[in-house]
Enzyme design. Structure first.
Site, PDB file in Angstrom:
ATOM      1  N   SER A   8      33.001  54.658  37.423  1.00 37.58           N
ATOM      2  CA  SER A   8      33.633  53.369  37.734  1.00 37.58           C
ATOM      3  C   SER A   8      34.197  52.768  36.455  1.00 37.58           C
ATOM      4  O   SER A   8      33.438  52.451  35.528  1.00 37.58           O
ATOM      5  CB  SER A   8      32.607  52.400  38.326  1.00 37.58           C
ATOM      6  OG  SER A   8      33.114  51.074  38.243  1.00 37.58           O
ATOM      7  N   MET A  68      36.824  45.619  47.199  1.00 37.97           N
ATOM      8  CA  MET A  68      35.898  44.532  47.509  1.00 37.97           C
ATOM      9  C   MET A  68      36.774  43.291  47.656  1.00 37.97           C
ATOM     10  O   MET A  68      36.815  42.407  46.789  1.00 37.97           O
ATOM     11  CB  MET A  68      34.844  44.399  46.392  1.00 37.97           C
ATOM     12  CG  MET A  68      33.872  45.568  46.403  1.00 37.97           C
ATOM     13  SD  MET A  68      32.883  45.716  44.917  1.00 37.97           S
ATOM     14  CE  MET A  68      33.990  46.701  43.909  1.00 37.97           C
TER      15      MET A  68
END
Ligand code: DX5
Ligand code: ZN
Length: 220
Positions: A8, A68
């Site tokens: 990530s 998100m």
């Protein structure tokens, strides 16, 4: 089952992003994970389209966009155009989950569905005919460096069981608090794609990825 590490970039040093990504790619990370946060669905804001556009030119890795984002259908085409190969939306953020997933598939991309730690695993069952991947959040989304929520292991087992019942080749991704120390037990629970921010981008990046690949080889 193919095991994949998905670093990530949320935890990367953005002043050295290109070279840090290269170190993950050269050491075997097949995915690159983009934690896109909008400050609405999650309390944090991270990065978006311009970052993905520039990174697309710098790597051959599979660009794994984790949105998100509230009502993410609004941005699916923009992330496709920016270079995403796979787009994951949150069950909790979509007014119409099926519509968002079908749109990702219709654009020729792989579709992922993510659930937060407090969403019952049963919520994903009706989408298993459409998705290419289920993402089980093992932290409450919003920042890197959090501790793995141990109850996630049972949830991963339950979802792997549901996937097996479908006879479809669906990946099971886990995101949040994954480290070299808990990787094996998360693999044993049935996950095969592992998002790791702080466990990869802290210290020896290439070495961290190589150590994950060595653990994957124990299971081949
Ligand atoms: C949601 C993010 C984080 C991040 C993983 O908050 O998706 O989970 O990628 O960060 P680490 O691996 O540091 O927990
Ligand atoms: Zn993520």
């Amino acid at each position: 089952m193919k095991y994949v590490i998905a670093p990530s970039i949320l935890s990367a040093d953005f002043t050295r992003l290109g070279s840090e990504i290269k170190q993950t790619e050269e050491n075997g990370a097949a995915f690159l994970h983009f934690d896109v946060m909008d400050g609405m669905f999650v309390p944090n804001i991270s990065f978006g389209i311009p970052v993905m556009k520039s990174i697309r030119k710098a790597t051959g890795q599979i660009m794994d966009a984790h949105l998100m984002v509230q009502d993410p259908i609004r941005y699916l085409e923009a992330f496709r155009d920016a270079g995403a190969d796979l787009i994951t939306v949150h069950y909790e953020a979509c007014p119409d989950v099926t519509k968002a997933l079908v749109k990702i598939k219709d654009m020729g991309l792989k579709a992922g569905l993510s659930i937060n730690p407090d969403t019952p695993v049963e919520a994903v069952r009706e989408y298993l005919e459409i998705v290419d991947m289920v993402l089980v959040m093992s932290v409450y989304p919003g920042q890197g460096g959090q501790k793995f929520i141990r109850e996630s292991l049972d949830r991963i087992r339950d979802i792997r069981r549901m996937i097996t019942e479908t006879d479809r080749d669906i990946d099971l991704q886990v995101d949040g608090g994954v480290t070299l120390d808990n990787l094996r037990e998360i693999m044993d629970a049935g996950a095969n794609i592992f998002v790791a921010g702080s466990a990869v981008f802290g210290g020896d990046i290439g070495g961290n990825v190589r150590r994950c690949m060595e653990i994957f080889r124990e299971y081949e």
